[in-house]
Every structure is written in C-alpha cells, then in structure tokens.
Design an enzyme around this catalytic site. Structure first.
Site, PDB file in Angstrom:
ATOM      1  N   SER A  43      -2.600  -3.403   6.233  1.00 55.25           N
ATOM      2  CA  SER A  43      -3.299  -1.860   6.942  1.00 55.25           C
ATOM      3  C   SER A  43      -4.887  -2.420   7.379  1.00 55.25           C
ATOM      4  O   SER A  43      -5.707  -2.484   7.235  1.00 55.25           O
ATOM      5  CB  SER A  43      -3.104  -0.999   5.308  1.00 55.25           C
ATOM      6  OG  SER A  43      -4.389  -1.236   4.448  1.00 55.25           O
ATOM      7  N   ASP A  76      -0.790  -1.595   9.830  1.00 50.51           N
ATOM      8  CA  ASP A  76      -0.182  -0.006   8.857  1.00 50.51           C
ATOM      9  C   ASP A  76      -0.858   0.773   9.423  1.00 50.51           C
ATOM     10  O   ASP A  76      -2.604   0.235   8.719  1.00 50.51           O
ATOM     11  CB  ASP A  76       0.555  -0.877   7.642  1.00 50.51           C
ATOM     12  CG  ASP A  76       1.244   0.386   6.750  1.00 50.51           C
ATOM     13  OD1 ASP A  76       1.921   0.571   7.731  1.00 50.51           O
ATOM     14  OD2 ASP A  76       0.486   0.355   5.641  1.00 50.51           O
ATOM     15  N   HIS A  77      -0.867   2.342   9.650  1.00 49.06           N
ATOM     16  CA  HIS A  77      -1.998   2.817   9.156  1.00 49.06           C
ATOM     17  C   HIS A  77      -3.120   2.695   9.838  1.00 49.06           C
ATOM     18  O   HIS A  77      -4.088   2.521   9.076  1.00 49.06           O
ATOM     19  CB  HIS A  77      -2.086   3.200   7.974  1.00 49.06           C
ATOM     20  CG  HIS A  77      -1.148   3.905   6.909  1.00 49.06           C
ATOM     21  ND1 HIS A  77      -0.565   5.088   7.228  1.00 49.06           N
ATOM     22  CD2 HIS A  77      -0.597   3.757   5.839  1.00 49.06           C
ATOM     23  CE1 HIS A  77       0.183   5.485   6.175  1.00 49.06           C
ATOM     24  NE2 HIS A  77       0.003   4.567   5.355  1.00 49.06           N
ATOM     25  N   ASP A  98      -1.301   6.015  12.973  1.00 47.62           N
ATOM     26  CA  ASP A  98      -1.532   7.312  11.607  1.00 47.62           C
ATOM     27  C   ASP A  98      -1.999   8.635  12.672  1.00 47.62           C
ATOM     28  O   ASP A  98      -3.161   8.317  12.415  1.00 47.62           O
ATOM     29  CB  ASP A  98      -1.759   6.967  10.070  1.00 47.62           C
ATOM     30  CG  ASP A  98      -1.663   7.285   9.669  1.00 47.62           C
ATOM     31  OD1 ASP A  98      -1.403   8.713   9.738  1.00 47.62           O
ATOM     32  OD2 ASP A  98      -1.927   7.461   8.096  1.00 47.62           O
ATOM     33  N   HIS A 170       1.225   7.745  -1.388  1.00 48.76           N
ATOM     34  CA  HIS A 170       0.492   6.815  -1.483  1.00 48.76           C
ATOM     35  C   HIS A 170       0.179   6.070  -3.304  1.00 48.76           C
ATOM     36  O   HIS A 170      -0.281   7.250  -3.458  1.00 48.76           O
ATOM     37  CB  HIS A 170      -0.514   6.698  -0.700  1.00 48.76           C
ATOM     38  CG  HIS A 170       0.698   6.007   0.466  1.00 48.76           C
ATOM     39  ND1 HIS A 170       0.636   7.503   1.315  1.00 48.76           N
ATOM     40  CD2 HIS A 170       1.140   5.520   1.387  1.00 48.76           C
ATOM     41  CE1 HIS A 170       1.190   7.015   2.646  1.00 48.76           C
ATOM     42  NE2 HIS A 170       1.201   5.492   2.680  1.00 48.76           N
ATOM     43  N   HIS A 198       6.933   6.009   2.881  1.00 52.58           N
ATOM     44  CA  HIS A 198       5.635   5.080   2.424  1.00 52.58           C
ATOM     45  C   HIS A 198       5.188   5.420   1.285  1.00 52.58           C
ATOM     46  O   HIS A 198       6.600   6.496   0.550  1.00 52.58           O
ATOM     47  CB  HIS A 198       4.401   5.928   3.481  1.00 52.58           C
ATOM     48  CG  HIS A 198       4.205   5.272   4.742  1.00 52.58           C
ATOM     49  ND1 HIS A 198       3.311   4.858   5.244  1.00 52.58           N
ATOM     50  CD2 HIS A 198       5.227   5.107   5.950  1.00 52.58           C
ATOM     51  CE1 HIS A 198       3.819   4.040   6.587  1.00 52.58           C
ATOM     52  NE2 HIS A 198       4.873   4.743   6.817  1.00 52.58           N
ATOM     53  N   GLY A 199       4.516   5.139   0.423  1.00 50.87           N
ATOM     54  CA  GLY A 199       4.707   5.572  -0.610  1.00 50.87           C
ATOM     55  C   GLY A 199       5.854   4.921  -1.922  1.00 50.87           C
ATOM     56  O   GLY A 199       6.028   5.745  -2.631  1.00 50.87           O
ATOM     57  N   ASN A 220       8.350   0.795   2.111  1.00 49.47           N
ATOM     58  CA  ASN A 220       6.627   0.465   2.099  1.00 49.47           C
ATOM     59  C   ASN A 220       6.075   0.282   0.920  1.00 49.47           C
ATOM     60  O   ASN A 220       5.810   0.970   0.541  1.00 49.47           O
ATOM     61  CB  ASN A 220       5.956   1.308   2.742  1.00 49.47           C
ATOM     62  CG  ASN A 220       5.866   0.994   4.859  1.00 49.47           C
ATOM     63  OD1 ASN A 220       7.135   0.441   5.157  1.00 49.47           O
ATOM     64  ND2 ASN A 220       4.979   2.116   5.232  1.00 49.47           N
ATOM     65  N   THR A 223       0.874  -0.729  -3.555  1.00 45.84           N
ATOM     66  CA  THR A 223       0.279  -0.224  -4.945  1.00 45.84           C
ATOM     67  C   THR A 223       1.086  -1.071  -6.031  1.00 45.84           C
ATOM     68  O   THR A 223       0.382  -2.235  -6.937  1.00 45.84           O
ATOM     69  CB  THR A 223       0.485   0.915  -5.365  1.00 45.84           C
ATOM     70  OG1 THR A 223      -0.273   1.395  -4.381  1.00 45.84           O
ATOM     71  CG2 THR A 223      -0.221   0.907  -6.941  1.00 45.84           C
TER      72      THR A 223
HETATM   73  O1  G3H Z   1       1.871   1.769   3.836  1.00 41.04           O
HETATM   74  C1  G3H Z   1       1.428   1.450   3.070  1.00 41.04           C
HETATM   75  C2  G3H Z   1       2.430   2.491   1.781  1.00 41.04           C
HETATM   76  O2  G3H Z   1       3.127   3.140   1.750  1.00 41.04           O
HETATM   77  C3  G3H Z   1       2.450   1.478   0.322  1.00 41.04           C
HETATM   78  O3  G3H Z   1       2.420   3.194  -0.596  1.00 41.04           O
HETATM   79  O4  G3H Z   1       0.723   1.607  -2.037  1.00 41.04           O
HETATM   80  O5  G3H Z   1       2.044   4.063  -3.243  1.00 41.04           O
HETATM   81  O6  G3H Z   1       3.105   1.538  -2.285  1.00 41.04           O
HETATM   82  P1  G3H Z   1       2.532   2.475  -2.214  1.00 41.04           P
HETATM   83 ZN    ZN Z   2       1.676   4.447   3.862  1.00 41.79          ZN
END
Ligand code: G3H
Ligand code: ZN
Length: 273
Positions: A43, A76-77, A98, A170, A198-199, A220, A223
């Site tokens: 990222s 990413d992003h 993004d 996220h 994502h997230g 993706n 976390t």
């Molecule tokens: O772009 C990265 C992801 O969307 C990671 O999201 O950290 O909530 O798993 P996360």
């Molecule tokens: Zn993301």
C-alpha cells in the site's frame, strides 16, 4: 494478473498486504506450500513507512521470481501518480489507483489517465468506485457501489478490475462484516471485469466463500496478518522481557501468517466457486 485470475477459475486470488519482509516471505511461502498463486500488495502507506518504493518492491519481486507458484507484485491504494510511475519503472505487475474519495467525474478522469499509462507499460489496473471505509478509522459499512455506475465507470476508464463497496470496511479487528451478496452478483454481471473485495479481514470465512460464489475474484487481506504477527510477538516478548533478537519474536508470527495465508487461499481458491 490476468493469467493468475484465468487459472483460478470461479475462485478468487488472495491479495495479501506486505509491510515487512517477513510478511512477503510468509505469503510467498504459503503460495509454495499450496501451489495456489498469491498477490503481494504494497500500500501507499506501507511504502511511505519505508520511505521509498524500490527496496521493498525489489524484495517482493525477488521472492516472486524464486517462487515455484505464480506471485503477482501489486501496488495498493495509490493516489500519488508519481508513485505509480516509479512502480512502472520497477516493473510491478499491477496497480490499484484509488480515486474513491473523488467525485465521479474526477475519479473517471484520473483513473483513465492512470490506465493509459499503465497499459502502455503492460501493467494491470484496478480502481475503486464507492468508497470502502475504514482507511481513516471511520467505518461506513452502508456505502454501496451502484451497478449502473460500475458499468459506466469500467467503460469510461478501461480498468481491468474494480474494487466495490458491498458491506466490508478496512481495518476491522473482528470478523463481523455482513456482505451484500445479491449486489455482488449484480455488480459482477454489470461491471464485466473481475471484482475486488477490500477490507476482507473483517469478513468471516463463510462470508468470504459466499462472496466468491457471487462473483468476487480478488480478496484483499491485511489487518488479519498484522494481528497474527503482533499477537505472536507479544507472547514471546511477554515471556522473555530481556529478549532483543528480533528473529526470536518475528519468526512465530511469520509462521502464523504463512499458515493462515495457506488456509485462506485454499478457502477462496480454485475450488471455492
Ligand atoms: O487493500 C487492502 C485491503 O483492503 C485490506 O483490508 O486490512 O481490512 O484486511 P484489511
Ligand atoms: Zn483496501
């Protein structure tokens, strides 16, 4: 990326966030263990942490080159177009631009500009429409991507993949997100390009499988990996307060990430669809 997605059939490829070299080693190790391709994604925040792009990108590329199983190196992003240009110089495989915080017209024009630049360099482009919250700590689980807007956005920009807002957020510490599977199916039909979730750390296992069955093709995850690394380090350091060798407290977390990435890649992979 297109070969990897073609090979994964009706499943999804796991795209895992790299912060430290240990993340990348664990994720590439899981690809070797399972024979299932992975995406190593960096990222903009992680790149800023390191201070520059080249050292961590080159480390990921070296792991990809040595891997018996395909490993894609993805940015990413990214909202800094100069960083994308640097990534193209280094030969990254794929980029997520993004522009999700921009209004529709500005997101289209910026994304189209990035697509032209990346496609000239043979690089795949993902973009986001409908902002998936949580990046700034503010969760907005009710934001949704409209299927007609998604179709128009893909046509107007030429993107190869689309990140959509379907109920995830996220940086969730608990896996409690409920996804809108009907919307995922509608978006998959209207967008005409692979959809990206994502997230995904906040989505339980059955939610991930269901999302893949309804049309998600890239998942993706960030976390969740950091939770594992840090939990393991906390235990080791708690038991050994005088410890100073980082290998002693990073190795168990790296092993834990490797096992979890293998498990998730298998869960969402070629047989999930
Ligand atoms: O772009 C990265 C992801 O969307 C990671 O999201 O950290 O909530 O798993 P996360
Ligand atoms: Zn993301």
């Amino acid at each position: 990326m297109s070969e990897v997605l073609a090979g994964i059939g009706n499943g999804a490829v796991g795209a895992y966030n790299v912060i430290l070299l240990e993340h990348a080693e664990a994720i590439a190790g899981a690809a070797a263990d399972t024979g299932i391709p992975v995406v190593l994604q960096l990222s903009q925040n992680a790149i800023r942490y390191h201070g520059s792009l080249a050292p961590i990108v080159r480390a990921c590329q070296a792991l990809a080159e040595a891997s018996p199983t395909p490993v894609v190196v993805h940015l990413d992003h990214i909202d800094d177009e100069e960083l994308i240009a640097e990534g193209l110089e280094l030969g990254v495989d794929s980029v997520m631009f993004d522009g999700s915080a921009l209004d529709y017209a500005d997101n289209v024009s910026a994304t189209a500009r990035v697509v032209e630049r990346c496609h000239d360099a043979g690089c795949w482009v993902e973009a986001e429409l409908g902002e998936v919250g949580g990046k700034d700590g503010v969760h907005a689980p009710n934001v949704r991507t409209d299927p007609d807007d998604a179709a128009r956005f893909v046509t107007d920009t030429g993107v190869d993949a689309l990140a959509v807002a379907v109920g995830s957020s996220h940086a969730m510490a608990e896996r409690t997100a409920a996804l809108d599977d009907e919307l995922i199916a509608e978006l998959a039909a209207s967008a005409g390009v692979p959809l990206v979730l994502h997230g995904s750390s906040g989505v339980p296992d059955d939610g991930l499988v269901s999302a893949v069955r309804h049309g998600i093709r890239k998942v993706n995850i960030g976390t969740m990996l950091n939770q594992l690394l840090t939990e393991q380090a906390r235990v080791v350091l708690g038991d050994n307060p005088r410890l100073s060798d980082p290998r002693k407290y990073l190795r168990p977390g790296r092993d834990a990430i490797r096992a979890e990435v293998a498990r998730i890649s298998t869960l969402i992979g070629p047989h999930a669809g």
